[in-house]
Design a protein around this motif. Structure first.
Motif, PDB file in Angstrom:
ATOM      1  N   ASP A 128       0.818  -1.212   0.000  1.00  0.00           N
ATOM      2  CA  ASP A 128       0.000   0.000   0.000  1.00  0.00           C
ATOM      3  C   ASP A 128       0.851   1.262   0.000  1.00  0.00           C
ATOM      4  O   ASP A 128       0.537   2.244  -0.677  1.00  0.00           O
ATOM      5  N   THR A 129       1.909   1.193   0.760  1.00  0.00           N
ATOM      6  CA  THR A 129       2.774   2.365   0.842  1.00  0.00           C
ATOM      7  C   THR A 129       3.384   2.663  -0.524  1.00  0.00           C
ATOM      8  O   THR A 129       3.333   3.792  -1.011  1.00  0.00           O
ATOM      9  N   ALA A 130       3.934   1.635  -1.153  1.00  0.00           N
ATOM     10  CA  ALA A 130       4.538   1.825  -2.471  1.00  0.00           C
ATOM     11  C   ALA A 130       3.509   2.274  -3.493  1.00  0.00           C
ATOM     12  O   ALA A 130       3.776   3.128  -4.343  1.00  0.00           O
ATOM     13  N   GLY A 131       2.302   1.693  -3.400  1.00  0.00           N
ATOM     14  CA  GLY A 131       1.247   2.072  -4.333  1.00  0.00           C
ATOM     15  C   GLY A 131       0.891   3.546  -4.186  1.00  0.00           C
ATOM     16  O   GLY A 131       0.777   4.277  -5.176  1.00  0.00           O
ATOM     17  N   ALA A 132       0.743   3.950  -2.935  1.00  0.00           N
ATOM     18  CA  ALA A 132       0.401   5.345  -2.678  1.00  0.00           C
ATOM     19  C   ALA A 132       1.519   6.263  -3.167  1.00  0.00           C
ATOM     20  O   ALA A 132       1.276   7.309  -3.770  1.00  0.00           O
ATOM     21  N   LYS A 133       2.737   5.814  -2.916  1.00  0.00           N
ATOM     22  CA  LYS A 133       3.894   6.596  -3.331  1.00  0.00           C
ATOM     23  C   LYS A 133       3.870   6.768  -4.853  1.00  0.00           C
ATOM     24  O   LYS A 133       4.126   7.851  -5.389  1.00  0.00           O
ATOM     25  N   LYS A 134       3.533   5.679  -5.521  1.00  0.00           N
ATOM     26  CA  LYS A 134       3.442   5.692  -6.979  1.00  0.00           C
ATOM     27  C   LYS A 134       2.405   6.724  -7.438  1.00  0.00           C
ATOM     28  O   LYS A 134       2.633   7.484  -8.379  1.00  0.00           O
ATOM     29  N   ALA A 135       1.285   6.730  -6.750  1.00  0.00           N
ATOM     30  CA  ALA A 135       0.214   7.652  -7.119  1.00  0.00           C
ATOM     31  C   ALA A 135       0.664   9.099  -6.951  1.00  0.00           C
ATOM     32  O   ALA A 135       0.502   9.935  -7.845  1.00  0.00           O
ATOM     33  N   GLN A 147       3.724  10.194  -6.660  1.00  0.00           N
ATOM     34  CA  GLN A 147       4.831  10.494  -7.567  1.00  0.00           C
ATOM     35  C   GLN A 147       4.289  10.897  -8.935  1.00  0.00           C
ATOM     36  O   GLN A 147       4.811  11.799  -9.594  1.00  0.00           O
ATOM     37  N   HIS A 148       3.231  10.233  -9.345  1.00  0.00           N
ATOM     38  CA  HIS A 148       2.606  10.574 -10.624  1.00  0.00           C
ATOM     39  C   HIS A 148       2.131  12.025 -10.602  1.00  0.00           C
ATOM     40  O   HIS A 148       2.359  12.789 -11.548  1.00  0.00           O
ATOM     41  N   LEU A 149       1.502  12.416  -9.507  1.00  0.00           N
ATOM     42  CA  LEU A 149       1.045  13.803  -9.394  1.00  0.00           C
ATOM     43  C   LEU A 149       2.234  14.768  -9.477  1.00  0.00           C
ATOM     44  O   LEU A 149       2.166  15.804 -10.145  1.00  0.00           O
ATOM     45  N   ILE A 150       3.299  14.383  -8.812  1.00  0.00           N
ATOM     46  CA  ILE A 150       4.483  15.243  -8.826  1.00  0.00           C
ATOM     47  C   ILE A 150       5.076  15.309 -10.237  1.00  0.00           C
ATOM     48  O   ILE A 150       5.450  16.377 -10.733  1.00  0.00           O
ATOM     49  N   ASP A 151       5.107  14.158 -10.873  1.00  0.00           N
ATOM     50  CA  ASP A 151       5.678  14.091 -12.224  1.00  0.00           C
ATOM     51  C   ASP A 151       4.942  14.991 -13.212  1.00  0.00           C
ATOM     52  O   ASP A 151       5.534  15.518 -14.146  1.00  0.00           O
ATOM     53  N   ILE A 152       3.629  15.101 -13.017  1.00  0.00           N
ATOM     54  CA  ILE A 152       2.888  15.934 -13.961  1.00  0.00           C
ATOM     55  C   ILE A 152       2.855  17.389 -13.516  1.00  0.00           C
ATOM     56  O   ILE A 152       2.135  18.211 -14.080  1.00  0.00           O
ATOM     57  N   GLY A 153       3.633  17.690 -12.490  1.00  0.00           N
ATOM     58  CA  GLY A 153       3.825  19.098 -12.150  1.00  0.00           C
ATOM     59  C   GLY A 153       3.019  19.653 -10.995  1.00  0.00           C
ATOM     60  O   GLY A 153       2.970  20.873 -10.815  1.00  0.00           O
ATOM     61  N   LEU A 158       6.374  12.723  -1.012  1.00  0.00           N
ATOM     62  CA  LEU A 158       6.687  14.146  -0.866  1.00  0.00           C
ATOM     63  C   LEU A 158       8.148  14.305  -0.475  1.00  0.00           C
ATOM     64  O   LEU A 158       8.916  15.054  -1.099  1.00  0.00           O
ATOM     65  N   GLU A 159       8.522  13.589   0.531  1.00  0.00           N
ATOM     66  CA  GLU A 159       9.884  13.673   1.056  1.00  0.00           C
ATOM     67  C   GLU A 159      10.919  13.356  -0.014  1.00  0.00           C
ATOM     68  O   GLU A 159      11.907  14.067  -0.189  1.00  0.00           O
ATOM     69  N   ALA A 160      10.650  12.272  -0.757  1.00  0.00           N
ATOM     70  CA  ALA A 160      11.596  11.850  -1.793  1.00  0.00           C
ATOM     71  C   ALA A 160      11.802  12.929  -2.845  1.00  0.00           C
ATOM     72  O   ALA A 160      12.782  12.929  -3.579  1.00  0.00           O
ATOM     73  N   ASN A 161      10.850  13.838  -2.916  1.00  0.00           N
ATOM     74  CA  ASN A 161      10.963  14.903  -3.903  1.00  0.00           C
ATOM     75  C   ASN A 161      11.254  16.259  -3.264  1.00  0.00           C
ATOM     76  O   ASN A 161      11.023  17.311  -3.871  1.00  0.00           O
TER      77      ASN A 161
END
Lengths: 341, 341
Positions: A168-175, A177-183, A210-213
């Motif tokens: 779940d954590t990785a999945g959420a992170k993926k989600a 991250q996608h938001l971050i990737d699109i700006g 968030l932290e990773a970015n």
DNA sequence: TTGTATGCGTTATCAG
DNA sequence: CTGATAACGCATACAA
């Protein structure tokens, strides 16, 4: 109305003994070809089917697996069931489904009922109320009685058994991250209270992304919902006073509520705000805009849970506590509700 | 791991006979107060629970009712299940759910499996493929064996048994009348092929509503869909070349596809076209615009089916074929997808 | 008041 | 090759 045919009746009809009939039907070499044919022909003609209850009692096995679910008005659980049914049927097992309705008492009741002979083992996702109470004695009970238990989705560390979960954590992170990737710059999360294990984990994934970015989390952008009832209003209120360009909602319901809230505020999705959900059911797929989301692969979860359970059921000796936790990969599904700035 | 406690073990432990234990636990007056207390205390202490399988074999009753459904990824069926569970649990019955996945073979298999001792009776909605084949021998089979059957939703005249249905025709008529009431002049219908009983009935309701209002039906405004697969595209094509101001879609899926098709065509719902669906699930409720629809009251259907079944199960004598068909009223739910011109 | 015997439908064991 | 018997766990008619 003809009552069900039994061995005894066949025996009487054919003027042989019950055990002869039984053996003949199971192709025992002890029985003469002739008798065997006669018996089988008769059985076929009158469509004899052995009584499962009697077999269960004799073999102390039911070849039935019990699924206990918090709810069913939820595509995720429905797909899990399909997965379980699939492999169960392949392996000659029957499936019983019971609903706990997220109530602790009903969960206990159902398990007791099923444990008293109806089922060889369990596949279960823990009720919300149970997670809250942290009372798992009924789970330990069935394990103690030698009935294997496979937990999925909402699992709990305290119980030693096989588990099938998604990360779940990785999945959420993926989600996220996608938001971050699109700006997206200001990303909010709509999640559940922490005692729901998956809610907590998904919240954690949000924070990690968030932290990773290098983005620092803002408590004010986190909404934790206690009860489905009234969540729509709560979400609308939350959105009214926040200025966001991305939202991660931990389930389909929250996602759609969020989009509605944004619309009411005069914002467009995905033009002004991108929204990503979690779980891929009819709602995510049919909604307008269709929802970007994280696919949990429910059928795969169900299939694996069933395989784990059946393996353990059919293992002759008690394979000394070699419990495993299988992790099913999630995947990102990009649809209309998220778009690059 | 302690194996389950049996009467025999209690008897050995307490140095009495099995029947004494059995009677004591059932509060028989034959047993002395003292022994009774002793046995009950022991049973309670070690949490004795009678074995359902043995009871079933003995009583030739399972106190379990089997539900066989075409599919479950469908809020309607999910709510029916809740209804059944509700009254079943009240009356001390267990519920087993099996899925036919709309396949004839799986339906037959599941029923045979359940009929061999797992279940006292059935609640069933007929699989699509079965309706197509018109082969109902497996239903007659269980009835012949004395197992009551209650059909709901997708029923069939050929089978004599209790039934719980909604008046699909009247419901559809209600939906279309609503469109007419708000001023729609050119009303299309998106429905299923005729061998799906409910599809056919709803189509009929559509025609009746038109007629009742002096509007002549136009074959060109009727779309009959064979397969869910590809329905979205089919609907889009259909809408592209028709000029409509109202649409009645016979399920949630078709409704949402229709709205999407209209949007793609540059039309607004409900401003340009009003859309009304049938069945009230998450999708109808959450969609934007939320869907006006006909509520089928699934829980009520399930509850009634369960009551009918249990009544018949507990009726001492075979109440001479007094089969009844109960009709659950539908109701119109007005939401955002329809609006007065 | 307690215990014995029987049966529910099936199969496994052993005797004939 | 066939059949009688016991057992699975429980409830009950009948004996003691």
């Amino acid at each position: 109305m003809k009552p069900k045919l039994t061995l005894k009746q066949i025996a009487r009809e054919l003027d042989v003994s019950v055990s002869t009939v039984s053996k003949a039907l199971r192709d025992s070499i002890e029985i003469s070809e002739e008798t065997r044919q006669k018996v089988k022909a008769f059985a076929k003609l009158y469509n004899y089917k052995p009584n499962n209850i009697a077999l269960s009692l004799k073999n102390r096995k039911t070849r039935t697996i019990g699924i206990v679910l918090p709810e069913i008005v939820h595509d995720f659980f429905a797909t899990v069931i399909s997965g379980v049914e699939q492999v169960a049927n392949e392996k000659g097992y029957n499936v019983i489904i019971c609903l706990s309705n997220n109530s602790f008492d009903r969960e206990v009741m159902n398990m007791e009922m099923l444990a008293n002979g109806s089922t060889d083992g369990f596949i279960l996702s823990i009720a919300k109320e149970t997670q809250q109470k942290k009372d798992y004695h009924h789970l330990e009970e069935v394990i103690n009685q030698g009935m294997p238990l496979v937990l999925f989705d909402r699992v709990v560390d305290e119980i030693k058994c096989d588990k099938v979960i998604i990360d779940d954590t990785a999945g959420a992170k993926k989600a996220v991250q996608h938001l971050i990737d699109i700006g997206c710059k200001r990303i909010g999360i709509i999640t559940t209270v922490d005692y729901i294990s998956v809610g907590k984990l998904r919240t954690q994934g949000y924070l990690e992304a968030l932290e990773a970015n290098g983005m620092s989390p803002d408590e004010d952008l986190i909404l934790k919902i206690e009860d489905m009832q009234g969540s729509e209003k709560e979400i609308a209120e939350f959105l009214k006073t926040r200025d966001l360009d991305g939202i991660f909602a931990v389930n389909e319901q929250f996602s759609t509520s969020a989009i509605r809230g944004l619309l009411n505020k005069g914002l467009k999705v995905p033009d002004d705000v991108s929204v990503i959900g979690f779980s891929d059911g009819e709602l995510a797929h049919r909604f307008i805009p269709s929802l970007s989301t994280i696919n949990q692969h429910g059928a795969e979860i169900g299939a694996r849970a069933a395989r784990l359970l059946i393996e353990r059921l059919e293992r002759s000796v008690d394979a000394e506590e070699s419990y495993q936790t299988q992790i099913v990969e999630t995947s990102l599904i990009e649809r209309e509700s998220t778009r690059h700035k």
